[in-house]
Design a protein around this motif. Structure first.
Motif, PDB file in Angstrom:
ATOM      1  N   TYR A 137      39.384  34.795  43.879  1.00 11.49           N
ATOM      2  CA  TYR A 137      40.067  35.406  42.736  1.00 11.49           C
ATOM      3  C   TYR A 137      39.149  36.363  41.972  1.00 11.49           C
ATOM      4  O   TYR A 137      39.595  37.063  41.073  1.00 11.49           O
ATOM      5  CB  TYR A 137      40.700  34.351  41.811  1.00 11.49           C
ATOM      6  CG  TYR A 137      39.818  33.189  41.406  1.00 11.49           C
ATOM      7  CD1 TYR A 137      39.914  31.967  42.067  1.00 11.49           C
ATOM      8  CD2 TYR A 137      38.901  33.311  40.379  1.00 11.49           C
ATOM      9  CE1 TYR A 137      39.113  30.884  41.697  1.00 11.49           C
ATOM     10  CE2 TYR A 137      38.099  32.237  39.992  1.00 11.49           C
ATOM     11  CZ  TYR A 137      38.213  31.028  40.663  1.00 11.49           C
ATOM     12  OH  TYR A 137      37.421  29.971  40.296  1.00 11.49           O
ATOM     13  N   GLY A 210      32.260  31.142  32.257  1.00 11.38           N
ATOM     14  CA  GLY A 210      32.673  32.541  32.443  1.00 11.38           C
ATOM     15  C   GLY A 210      32.093  33.376  31.327  1.00 11.38           C
ATOM     16  O   GLY A 210      32.775  34.167  30.688  1.00 11.38           O
ATOM     17  N   ASN A 212      30.113  35.851  31.190  1.00 15.85           N
ATOM     18  CA  ASN A 212      29.929  37.283  31.348  1.00 15.85           C
ATOM     19  C   ASN A 212      28.506  37.651  30.925  1.00 15.85           C
ATOM     20  O   ASN A 212      27.561  37.028  31.375  1.00 15.85           O
ATOM     21  CB  ASN A 212      31.013  38.016  30.543  1.00 15.85           C
ATOM     22  CG  ASN A 212      31.282  39.423  31.021  1.00 15.85           C
ATOM     23  OD1 ASN A 212      30.684  40.358  30.509  1.00 15.85           O
ATOM     24  ND2 ASN A 212      32.152  39.601  31.986  1.00 15.85           N
ATOM     25  N   LYS A 215      27.806  37.419  25.254  1.00 16.77           N
ATOM     26  CA  LYS A 215      27.901  37.785  23.829  1.00 16.77           C
ATOM     27  C   LYS A 215      28.508  36.686  22.960  1.00 16.77           C
ATOM     28  O   LYS A 215      28.200  36.594  21.780  1.00 16.77           O
ATOM     29  CB  LYS A 215      28.669  39.092  23.635  1.00 16.77           C
ATOM     30  CG  LYS A 215      30.129  39.006  24.015  1.00 16.77           C
ATOM     31  CD  LYS A 215      30.814  40.342  23.830  1.00 16.77           C
ATOM     32  CE  LYS A 215      32.298  40.260  24.112  1.00 16.77           C
ATOM     33  NZ  LYS A 215      32.657  39.718  25.443  1.00 16.77           N
ATOM     34  N   ASP A 233      28.258  31.932  34.857  1.00 15.42           N
ATOM     35  CA  ASP A 233      29.183  32.932  35.379  1.00 15.42           C
ATOM     36  C   ASP A 233      28.891  33.087  36.867  1.00 15.42           C
ATOM     37  O   ASP A 233      27.802  32.717  37.323  1.00 15.42           O
ATOM     38  CB  ASP A 233      28.985  34.276  34.654  1.00 15.42           C
ATOM     39  CG  ASP A 233      30.212  35.163  34.750  1.00 15.42           C
ATOM     40  OD1 ASP A 233      30.956  35.262  33.744  1.00 15.42           O
ATOM     41  OD2 ASP A 233      30.461  35.736  35.838  1.00 15.42           O
ATOM     42  N   ASN A 259      29.751  28.399  39.800  1.00 14.15           N
ATOM     43  CA  ASN A 259      31.204  28.380  39.733  1.00 14.15           C
ATOM     44  C   ASN A 259      31.599  27.266  38.756  1.00 14.15           C
ATOM     45  O   ASN A 259      31.203  26.106  38.951  1.00 14.15           O
ATOM     46  CB  ASN A 259      31.782  28.110  41.130  1.00 14.15           C
ATOM     47  CG  ASN A 259      33.290  28.179  41.138  1.00 14.15           C
ATOM     48  OD1 ASN A 259      33.944  27.980  40.105  1.00 14.15           O
ATOM     49  ND2 ASN A 259      33.854  28.464  42.293  1.00 14.15           N
ATOM     50  N   ALA A 260      32.361  27.612  37.724  1.00 18.97           N
ATOM     51  CA  ALA A 260      32.715  26.634  36.688  1.00 18.97           C
ATOM     52  C   ALA A 260      33.545  25.481  37.229  1.00 18.97           C
ATOM     53  O   ALA A 260      33.727  24.470  36.558  1.00 18.97           O
ATOM     54  CB  ALA A 260      33.469  27.331  35.558  1.00 18.97           C
ATOM     55  N   SER A 276      36.243  31.828  26.808  1.00 18.71           N
ATOM     56  CA  SER A 276      37.193  32.757  26.185  1.00 18.71           C
ATOM     57  C   SER A 276      37.636  33.775  27.214  1.00 18.71           C
ATOM     58  O   SER A 276      36.836  34.211  28.050  1.00 18.71           O
ATOM     59  CB  SER A 276      36.549  33.472  24.996  1.00 18.71           C
ATOM     60  OG  SER A 276      35.464  34.243  25.423  1.00 18.71           O
ATOM     61  N   GLU A 281      42.324  33.997  34.292  1.00 21.35           N
ATOM     62  CA  GLU A 281      41.926  34.703  35.513  1.00 21.35           C
ATOM     63  C   GLU A 281      41.834  33.773  36.718  1.00 21.35           C
ATOM     64  O   GLU A 281      41.503  34.208  37.813  1.00 21.35           O
ATOM     65  CB  GLU A 281      40.598  35.430  35.280  1.00 21.35           C
ATOM     66  CG  GLU A 281      40.829  36.561  34.301  1.00 21.35           C
ATOM     67  CD  GLU A 281      39.653  37.454  34.045  1.00 21.35           C
ATOM     68  OE1 GLU A 281      38.610  37.252  34.665  1.00 21.35           O
ATOM     69  OE2 GLU A 281      39.815  38.345  33.206  1.00 21.35           O
TER      70      GLU A 281
END
Ligand SMILES: C[S@@+](CC[C@H](N)C(=O)[O-])C[C@H]1O[C@@H](n2cnc3c(N)ncnc32)[C@H](O)[C@@H]1O
Length: 400
Positions: A137, A210, A212, A215, A233, A259-260, A276, A281
Motif C-alpha cells: 500500500y 507513520g 514521516n 514534525k 516510518d 512497519n507499524a 496522525s 492509508e
C-alpha cells in the motif's frame, strides 16, 4: 556537516532555497490550493444546497442521502469538475514546485543527514532497516501524487523524498515552516490536550506511528520534556531527513524504520502510542494489526490516541462526500473511504481494547483556537470548533 562555530548541525530544512522564479511558483501553488480548498469549495457547497438538492428533491421526492448519492449528482456539475481538476493539478504542482531546488541542494542535504547520523549531536538516534519489506500500500502507488511516494531511494543515503515532503509540505500548508512546534499542528494540539485534560498523566515514552519526517513529535518534547520520544516510518529518506532536522533543533528524537504492523519494541514499553493522517492509508486489515500492536506496546494506564479524518457517522453526508475526494486516483489513497466507513470504537474493541476505555472527541487546533479557549475547552466549558480547514482535529483511541 557541523557548524564550525558551534556543535550544532546545519539546518537541512533551510537548504533548498528557491530562486526568485521558484519562490513565485511556490507562492502561486499555495494561493491556488487555498482558492480551491476555501473559496471554490464554499461555492460548490452553495451549489449543492441551493440548486442540486432542491432539484433532486423535486425529481425523486428525497434528498441525496449518502456521500455516494451526492457524488453521483455532483460529478456532473461543471463547478465540481473544475474544482476537482484544479485540486488534482494543485496537488501535483505542490511537489513539482520544490523539485528543482531540492535537486540542486541534494548532495549538501545528504551530507548534513549523514553527519547528523554519525555524530547524533542531540542524543537522538536513527535506526534503518534496508531489508524491510515496504508494504504494497506504499510501494505500489504514489500516495498524495508525490512522485516516488514515501520510500523511494535514488542514490546512497538519499534524503530526497524527505526533503520533497518537508519543503512541499510548506507549500501545501501555505508557508508553515518545517520546524520545532509546527504551530497548530496535530502533535501540538494532542500533546496540549493530554497535558490540560489529564495533568496527572506523565508519559515516559511516546511513539508516533507513520511519523514521516517527525514534525508531530517535537511538540511532545515541549510538553513532556522528560519523555523519550520515538517515531517509526517505512520510508528511510523521510527518517534520515527528520533525524537531521531534530539534530539541528537539538531534540533527542529516536527514529526507526519499521512497519507499524510489526514493531520490534518490547511489550508494555510505551505510555502514548499516537499517529496522525496515517490510518486512512492502510487497508482495514492492517489498521487492526496496528491497533493490536499498539495494545501490546502500551503499559497499563497508557493511551493509544490517533488523529484522523472523521468517519461518516460523525459528519453530514455532504461533508462525507467532500472528504472522500481523496480516495482512489484523485489523491491515490485507495483505502480512504473504506476507513471513514468504519466504526472506530468497534475497531478498537476488535483489537483488544475495553469498550469502556474508548475515547473520541474533536480537539481544537491549539494554534488557532487560542490558549485561553483551549484551556476552557479542556475544562469542559467550551465546545471545539466544527471540523474543517484545520479548525479542529478528530481524535479517537483507547486507554489500555
Ligand atoms: C500521510 S503520511 C502522515 C505523516 C504524518 N504522520 C503527518 O501527520 O503528516 C503517512 C505516513 O505513514 C507512513 N507509513 C505508511 N504505512 C506505514 C506502515 N505500515 N508502517 C509505518 N509507517 C507507514 C508513510 O511512509 C508516511 O510517512
Amino acid at each position: 556537516m557541523l557548524d564550525q562555530s558551534t556543535t550544532r548541525s546545519s539546518d537541512i530544512s533551510a537548504q533548498a532555497v528557491p530562486t526568485q522564479m521558484e519562490e513565485a511558483r511556490q507562492g502561486f501553488v499555495s494561493a491556488l490550493r487555498k482558492h480551491v480548498m476555501v473559496d471554490l469549495a464554499g461555492e460548490m457547497r452553495a451549489d449543492f444546497e441551493q440548486d442540486v438538492k432542491p432539484k433532486h428533491l423535486k425529481k425523486h421526492r428525497s434528498e441525496p442521502a449518502t456521500p455516494r448519492d451526492i457524488k453521483k449528482v455532483m460529478e456532473h456539475r461543471t463547478l465540481y469538475r473544475m474544482w476537482s481538476s484544479l485540486r488534482y493539478n494543485a496537488q501535483e504542482m505542490v511537489w513539482a514546485s520544490v523539485l528543482d531546488s531540492v535537486e540542486r541542494k541534494l548532495p549538501e542535504m545528504i551530507k548534513i543527514a549523514r553527519d547528523a547520523a554519525k555524530h547524533n549531536p542531540a542524543g537522538g538516534s536513527l535506526r534503518l532497516s534496508p531489508d524491510l519489506e515496504i508494504p504494497r500500500y506504499v510501494s505500489a502507488l504514489d500516495v498524495h501524487l508525490m512522485p516516488g511516494c514515501f520510500h523511494s531511494e535514488h542514490t546512497k543515503d538519499d534524503v530526497a523524498q524527505g526533503a520533497v515532503q518537508a519543503y512541499g509540505g510548506n507549500v501545501f500548508r501555505g508557508g508553515f515552516r518545517h520546524r520545532k512546534g509546527n504551530p497548530g499542528g496535530v502533535g501540538e494540539s494532542i500533546a496540549q490536550y493530554m497535558k490540560h485534560a489529564h495533568p496527572e498523566f506523565e508519559p515516559k515514552r511516546i511513539l508516533d506511528l507513520g511519523c514521516n519526517t517527525g514534525k508531530n513529535l517535537y511538540p511532545y518534547l515541549d510538553v513532556y520534556p522528560e519523555a523519550e520520544v520515538h517515531g517509526v516510518d517505512v520510508g528511510a529518506p523521510l527518517l534520515r531527513f527528520g533525524h537531521a532536522v531534530a539534530s539541528h533543533e537539538n531534540l533527542p528524537v529516536h527514529f526507526s524504520q519499521q512497519n507499524a504492523e510489526n514493531l520490534d519494541f518490547e511489550d508494555n514499553s510505551f505510555d502514548i502510542v499516537t499517529s496522525s493522517f496515517f490510518l486512512h492509508e492502510l487497508p482495514v486489515k492492517s489498521t487492526k494489526a496496528v491497533f493490536a500492536e499498539a495494545r501490546r506496546l502500551l503499559r497499563p494506564g497508557g493511551i493509544m490516541i490517533h488523529m484522523e479524518l472523521p468517519p461518516n457517522s460523525e459528519v453530514d453526508p455532504y461533508y462525507g462526500f467532500y472528504l472522500d475526494w481523496d480516495t482512489g486516483p484523485n489523491n491515490n489513497e485507495p483505502f480512504y473511504a473504506d476507513f471513514r466507513n468504519q466504526d472506530m470504537a468497534a475497531l478498537c474493541k476488535e483489537s483488544g481494547y475495553g469498550t469502556d476505555k474508548y475515547v473520541q472527541l474533536l480537539v481544537p487546533n491549539y494554534g488557532t483556537f487560542g490558549e485561553n479557549n483551549f484551556a476552557a475547552f479542556c475544562n469542559g466549558d467550551m465546545p471545539a470548533p466544527k471540523h474543517g480547514n484545520g479548525a479542529s482535529w478528530f481524535v479517537f483511541g483507547s486507554w489500555a
